[in-house]
Motif scaffolding. Structure first.
Motif, PDB file in Angstrom:
ATOM      1  N   GLN A   1       0.871  -1.179   0.000  1.00 27.10           N
ATOM      2  CA  GLN A   1       0.000   0.000   0.000  1.00 27.10           C
ATOM      3  C   GLN A   1       0.900   1.218   0.000  1.00 27.10           C
ATOM      4  O   GLN A   1       1.975   1.192   0.609  1.00 27.10           O
ATOM      5  N   SER A   2       0.463   2.277  -0.664  1.00 27.49           N
ATOM      6  CA  SER A   2       1.314   3.465  -0.654  1.00 27.49           C
ATOM      7  C   SER A   2       0.535   4.726  -0.962  1.00 27.49           C
ATOM      8  O   SER A   2      -0.535   4.695  -1.573  1.00 27.49           O
TER       9      SER A   2
ATOM     10  N   LYS B   1       3.608   7.740   2.638  1.00 28.68           N
ATOM     11  CA  LYS B   1       3.602   6.549   3.486  1.00 28.68           C
ATOM     12  C   LYS B   1       3.530   5.308   2.618  1.00 28.68           C
ATOM     13  O   LYS B   1       2.758   5.252   1.666  1.00 28.68           O
TER      14      LYS B   1
ATOM     15  N   HIS C   1       3.476   0.928   3.025  1.00 27.97           N
ATOM     16  CA  HIS C   1       3.459  -0.312   3.804  1.00 27.97           C
ATOM     17  C   HIS C   1       4.222  -1.355   2.992  1.00 27.97           C
ATOM     18  O   HIS C   1       3.923  -1.558   1.806  1.00 27.97           O
TER      19      HIS C   1
ATOM     20  N   THR D   1       5.983  -5.374   2.939  1.00 27.41           N
ATOM     21  CA  THR D   1       6.232  -6.687   3.537  1.00 27.41           C
ATOM     22  C   THR D   1       7.620  -7.128   3.116  1.00 27.41           C
ATOM     23  O   THR D   1       8.033  -6.942   1.959  1.00 27.41           O
TER      24      THR D   1
ATOM     25  N   LEU E   1       6.132  -6.707   8.534  1.00 31.41           N
ATOM     26  CA  LEU E   1       5.494  -5.531   7.952  1.00 31.41           C
ATOM     27  C   LEU E   1       6.214  -4.294   8.471  1.00 31.41           C
ATOM     28  O   LEU E   1       6.384  -4.134   9.684  1.00 31.41           O
ATOM     29  N   TRP E   2       6.637  -3.449   7.569  1.00 33.23           N
ATOM     30  CA  TRP E   2       7.269  -2.182   7.932  1.00 33.23           C
ATOM     31  C   TRP E   2       6.454  -1.047   7.332  1.00 33.23           C
ATOM     32  O   TRP E   2       5.939  -1.164   6.214  1.00 33.23           O
ATOM     33  N   ILE E   3       6.366   0.035   8.063  1.00 33.62           N
ATOM     34  CA  ILE E   3       5.722   1.243   7.564  1.00 33.62           C
ATOM     35  C   ILE E   3       6.791   2.322   7.463  1.00 33.62           C
ATOM     36  O   ILE E   3       7.478   2.628   8.445  1.00 33.62           O
TER      37      ILE E   3
ATOM     38  N   THR F   1       7.605   6.236   6.345  1.00 33.10           N
ATOM     39  CA  THR F   1       6.923   7.512   6.190  1.00 33.10           C
ATOM     40  C   THR F   1       7.890   8.582   5.685  1.00 33.10           C
ATOM     41  O   THR F   1       9.098   8.512   5.918  1.00 33.10           O
TER      42      THR F   1
ATOM     43  N   ARG G   1       7.689  -1.262  12.686  1.00 29.35           N
ATOM     44  CA  ARG G   1       8.027  -2.616  12.238  1.00 29.35           C
ATOM     45  C   ARG G   1       7.231  -3.604  13.080  1.00 29.35           C
ATOM     46  O   ARG G   1       7.148  -3.461  14.288  1.00 29.35           O
TER      47      ARG G   1
END
Length: 138
Positions: free
Chosen positions: A81-82, A86, A88, A90, A109-111, A113, A124
């Motif tokens: 997702q983006s 931001k 997301h 995997t 999963l890392w986010i 920003t 994370r």
């Protein structure tokens, strides 16, 4: 020329892994945003500022060595997702010992920003339980 947000975030994660494997705290911090949250199982660490992360780094290194860790590799990385600020991601990762034998295999999963025109890893989450978890709340 700027890359798209997904590629910038992926490149940053790869850079962070380089710092992690080299145990180079400066690279890790450069690639992070604070506050930074690390969630595993149902436990978490919040690193409000870089100094919080620094406090646990030597212990993490020692614990990784006790575990027999040699390096962590990412076999697959994918933006799921983006937006413009931001992403997301995997990551399918593998913990390897000094003989390159895998002893942990996990998806995380890392986010990532973008704040003040800088990309940084801010969150994370994984199901991995091992030496890399540092709980400053205890």
């Amino acid at each position: 020329m700027n890359k798209n947000p997904e590629q910038e975030a992926i490149d940053l994660c790869i850079y962070w892994e380089k710092g992690f494997n080299e145990r180079n705290i400066d690279i890790c911090i450069e690639a992070m945003h604070f506050p930074h949250v690390r969630l595993w199982k149902n436990t978490y660490s919040i690193f409000y500022v870089a100094e919080d992360f620094i406090k646990g780094f030597s212990k993490q290194t020692s614990d990784l060595e006790k575990e027999g860790w040699g390096k962590t590799i990412t076999s697959n990385i994918k933006a799921i997702q983006s937006s413009e600020d931001k992403v997301h991601i995997t990551l399918h990762q593998s913990r390897r010992d000094k003989n390159n034998k895998e002893y942990h295999n996990f998806v995380t999963l890392w986010i990532v920003t973008k704040i003040n025109d800088k990309w940084g890893i801010q969150f994370r989450s994984s199901f991995l339980e091992g030496a890399s978890q540092v709980n400053l709340l205890q």
